[in-house]
Scaffold this motif. Structure first.
Motif, short mmCIF file in Angstrom:
data_model
loop_
_atom_site.label_atom_id
_atom_site.label_comp_id
_atom_site.label_asym_id
_atom_site.label_seq_id
_atom_site.Cartn_x
_atom_site.Cartn_y
_atom_site.Cartn_z
N LYS A 173 16.06 7.52 -4.61
CA LYS A 173 17.46 7.10 -4.64
C LYS A 173 17.86 6.40 -3.34
CE LYS A 173 19.03 10.60 -7.93
NZ LYS A 173 19.96 11.73 -8.16
N THR A 174 17.72 7.09 -2.22
CA THR A 174 18.13 6.52 -0.94
C THR A 174 17.16 6.95 0.15
OG1 THR A 174 20.46 6.59 -1.57
CG2 THR A 174 19.98 6.31 0.76
N LEU A 175 16.77 6.00 0.99
CA LEU A 175 15.88 6.27 2.12
C LEU A 175 16.68 6.06 3.40
CD1 LEU A 175 13.05 6.78 3.37
CD2 LEU A 175 12.68 4.31 3.25
N LYS A 176 16.70 7.08 4.25
CA LYS A 176 17.41 6.99 5.52
C LYS A 176 16.38 6.88 6.65
CE LYS A 176 21.39 9.73 3.99
NZ LYS A 176 22.23 10.92 4.26
N PHE A 177 16.62 5.95 7.56
CA PHE A 177 15.68 5.75 8.66
C PHE A 177 16.41 5.15 9.85
CE2 PHE A 177 15.75 2.00 6.04
CZ PHE A 177 15.78 0.95 6.94
N LYS A 178 15.76 5.23 11.01
CA LYS A 178 16.35 4.70 12.24
C LYS A 178 16.10 3.21 12.41
CE LYS A 178 16.01 8.98 14.95
NZ LYS A 178 15.44 9.60 16.17
N SER A 179 14.87 2.77 12.10
CA SER A 179 14.54 1.36 12.30
C SER A 179 13.24 1.05 11.58
CB SER A 179 14.40 1.02 13.79
OG SER A 179 13.32 1.74 14.35
N ILE A 180 12.98 -0.25 11.42
CA ILE A 180 11.70 -0.74 10.93
C ILE A 180 11.22 -1.79 11.93
CG2 ILE A 180 10.47 -1.97 9.11
CD1 ILE A 180 12.40 -0.90 7.10
N CYS A 181 9.99 -1.66 12.36
CA CYS A 181 9.44 -2.66 13.28
C CYS A 181 8.00 -2.97 12.89
CB CYS A 181 9.52 -2.19 14.73
SG CYS A 181 8.30 -0.95 15.19
N MET A 187 0.85 -1.19 0.00
CA MET A 187 0.00 0.00 0.00
C MET A 187 0.88 1.23 0.00
SD MET A 187 -3.19 0.82 2.49
CE MET A 187 -4.02 -0.64 1.83
N GLY A 188 0.54 2.25 -0.81
CA GLY A 188 1.41 3.40 -1.00
C GLY A 188 1.32 4.41 0.12
N LEU A 189 2.47 4.99 0.47
CA LEU A 189 2.55 6.07 1.44
C LEU A 189 3.46 7.14 0.85
CD1 LEU A 189 2.93 4.13 4.79
CD2 LEU A 189 0.94 5.41 4.04
N GLY A 190 2.88 8.17 0.26
CA GLY A 190 3.69 9.15 -0.40
C GLY A 190 4.00 8.71 -1.82
N SER A 191 4.86 9.47 -2.48
CA SER A 191 5.15 9.21 -3.88
C SER A 191 6.33 8.29 -4.09
CB SER A 191 5.42 10.55 -4.60
OG SER A 191 6.51 11.23 -3.98
N SER A 192 7.13 8.03 -3.06
CA SER A 192 8.36 7.28 -3.27
C SER A 192 8.48 6.00 -2.45
CB SER A 192 9.57 8.17 -2.97
OG SER A 192 9.55 8.59 -1.62
N VAL A 193 7.64 5.81 -1.44
CA VAL A 193 7.79 4.66 -0.54
C VAL A 193 6.47 3.89 -0.47
CG1 VAL A 193 8.35 3.88 1.78
CG2 VAL A 193 9.53 5.86 0.82
N THR A 194 6.56 2.58 -0.60
CA THR A 194 5.40 1.70 -0.47
C THR A 194 5.70 0.65 0.60
OG1 THR A 194 4.84 1.99 -2.79
CG2 THR A 194 3.84 0.13 -1.66
N LEU A 195 4.78 0.50 1.56
CA LEU A 195 4.91 -0.49 2.62
C LEU A 195 3.90 -1.61 2.39
CD1 LEU A 195 5.11 1.85 5.76
CD2 LEU A 195 6.97 1.08 4.28
N ASN A 211 9.17 -0.84 -0.56
CA ASN A 211 9.56 -0.55 -1.93
C ASN A 211 9.96 0.92 -2.02
OD1 ASN A 211 10.00 -0.70 -4.69
ND2 ASN A 211 7.85 -0.38 -5.20
N ASN A 212 11.23 1.17 -2.26
CA ASN A 212 11.76 2.53 -2.32
C ASN A 212 12.01 2.90 -3.77
OD1 ASN A 212 12.95 4.99 -1.77
ND2 ASN A 212 14.96 4.10 -1.33
N LEU A 250 18.56 2.79 2.89
CA LEU A 250 17.85 1.82 2.07
C LEU A 250 17.86 2.32 0.63
CD1 LEU A 250 16.36 -0.81 2.82
CD2 LEU A 250 14.23 0.45 2.64
N HIS A 251 18.55 1.60 -0.22
CA HIS A 251 18.73 2.04 -1.59
C HIS A 251 17.48 1.76 -2.43
CE1 HIS A 251 22.90 2.94 -0.78
NE2 HIS A 251 23.06 1.72 -0.28
N HIS A 252 17.50 2.25 -3.63
CA HIS A 252 16.38 2.10 -4.56
C HIS A 252 16.06 0.61 -4.78
CE1 HIS A 252 13.85 3.00 -8.09
NE2 HIS A 252 14.40 1.91 -8.62
N GLY A 253 14.76 0.28 -4.78
CA GLY A 253 14.36 -1.09 -5.08
C GLY A 253 13.43 -1.68 -4.03
N GLN A 254 13.17 -2.98 -4.16
CA GLN A 254 12.28 -3.72 -3.28
C GLN A 254 13.10 -4.42 -2.20
OE1 GLN A 254 8.87 -3.97 -3.54
NE2 GLN A 254 8.61 -5.40 -1.84
N HIS A 255 12.68 -4.25 -0.94
CA HIS A 255 13.37 -4.87 0.19
C HIS A 255 12.33 -5.57 1.06
CE1 HIS A 255 16.94 -2.31 -0.72
NE2 HIS A 255 16.00 -1.41 -1.05
#
Length: 351
Positions: A37-45, A1-9, A33-34, A101-106
């Motif tokens: 170019k690059t997504l910077k974050f502290k953590s994912i939980c 599901m999309g959140l904003g124009s560049s990141v999908t969770l 899904n980023n 987190l670089h461009h692409g699916q993680h």
């Protein structure tokens, strides 16, 4: 599901359905899904959250210093979480403050085990409250200058309610009688407790010596949901019994079978949720109601009987004192078994 124009969770569970039972392990994959170019974050939980939603009448008193004080009641809606299990997925290394987190699916796997004692999700949910709901939430914790990203995914959680002890009790099956001057009707359930996959069996024994015309027999399956003082009563199923329209025979002795058409149905359950210093009582219970519409008589015959809805029937007794694999800080306390027939009848009589 999309959140904003560049990141999908996204969250995908490792089973085709989102129905789980208390004590089961929940596994799946969390994905980000980023497209930038690059997504910077502290953590994912991943968080597993349970919450209650109910209405409450609060007393208020107002005085403006001039006129007489006045008071009254207003309805307040409460939406409170009672359990929050955090499942860390990605954290920075010791030498880094942020993760890149670089461009692409993680994607990353996750797993957590549900506590052994949980109240059931409200199902079916035709009204918003009173309601118990569960969901997982994926949370991307970004830097303090940026807004965190999150998305919720619903879950249906049912406790394990064993109907076997109710079936082996040597007690009379639920039944009720109604009398009129020229009509006597006795109604009984073939089983005091059933699974949703089992048919509901109702036996009617009717004496009608003066051949009063009964326009129809209407069977209702009613669910009661209670959280604190918020009580919702809903007829989930109403059906005319086949072959009994405009009935005027002197006798009727017949058993009727009805299949409940619900994919998910909350089992009968009573418990108290401990939140901070208060205990909030919650319960789900059911009744069967048969209405006989008599021609020319305003006072029709209404008969109600309680019935227990369970999730399993097993001779093996679960150990409710087993260790809960995940600690969640006094989220649940004081488990009660489904009500027996006598207490359920007393509850219906008071309503």
């Amino acid at each position: 599901m999309g959140l904003g124009s560049s990141v999908t969770l996204n969250v995908n569970y490792d089973r085709a359905t989102n129905l789980y039972y208390a004590g089961e392990k929940v596994t799946g994959w969390a994905a980000v899904n980023n497209s930038s170019k690059t997504l910077k974050f502290k953590s994912i939980c991943l968080q597993f959250i349970g919450e209650i939603d109910y209405r409450q009448s609060d007393f208020y008193e107002y005085y403006d210093g001039v006129s007489q004080p006045f008071h009254g009641y207003h309805v307040v809606r409460n939406r409170k979480s009672f359990i929050n299990i955090r499942c860390p997925i990605v954290h920075p290394t010791e030498n880094e403050d942020l993760i890149k987190l670089h461009h692409g699916q993680h994607s990353w796997p996750f797993e957590f085990r549900l506590p052994q004692l949980l109240p059931p999700s409200s199902s079916p949910t035709n009204v918003s409250h009173p309601c118990i709901r569960y969901y997982t939430r994926i949370l991307v914790n970004k830097s303090w200058r940026q807004r965190d990203l999150m998305q919720m995914y619903p879950l249906i959680i049912f406790p394990n309610v064993n109907i076997f002890p109710h079936e082996i009790r040597r007690q009379p099956l639920p039944q009720s009688c109604a009398h009129r001057e020229s009509l006597h009707m006795n109604v009984s359930l073939q089983h005091r407790a059933i699974l949703t996959s089992q048919p509901l069996s109702l036996h009617i024994d009717l004496d009608n010596p003066e051949r009063l015309r009964i326009n129809k027999f209407l069977l209702k399956f009613i669910q009661h949901r209670v959280i604190y003082t918020d009580h919702h009563k809903e007829s989930l199923l109403e059906k005319d019994l086949l072959g009994l329209l405009d009935f005027s025979q002197t006798h009727l002795n017949q058993t009727f079978h009805l299949q409940l058409p619900f994919a998910h149905l909350s089992p009968t359950f009573n418990c108290k949720i401990k939140r901070w210093a208060s205990l909030i009582s919650t319960s789900v219970y059911y009744e069967i109601k048969l209405e006989a519409k008599i021609d020319g008589i305003l006072d029709n015959i209404d008969i109600s009987m309680p019935i227990i809805i369970g999730t399993e029937s097993s001779a093996e007794q679960d150990d409710q004192s087993a260790d809960i694999p995940i600690s969640y800080s006094d989220a649940m306390t004081e488990l009660e078994l489904p009500p027996d027939y006598q207490s359920a009848m007393r509850k219906l009589a008071l309503e």
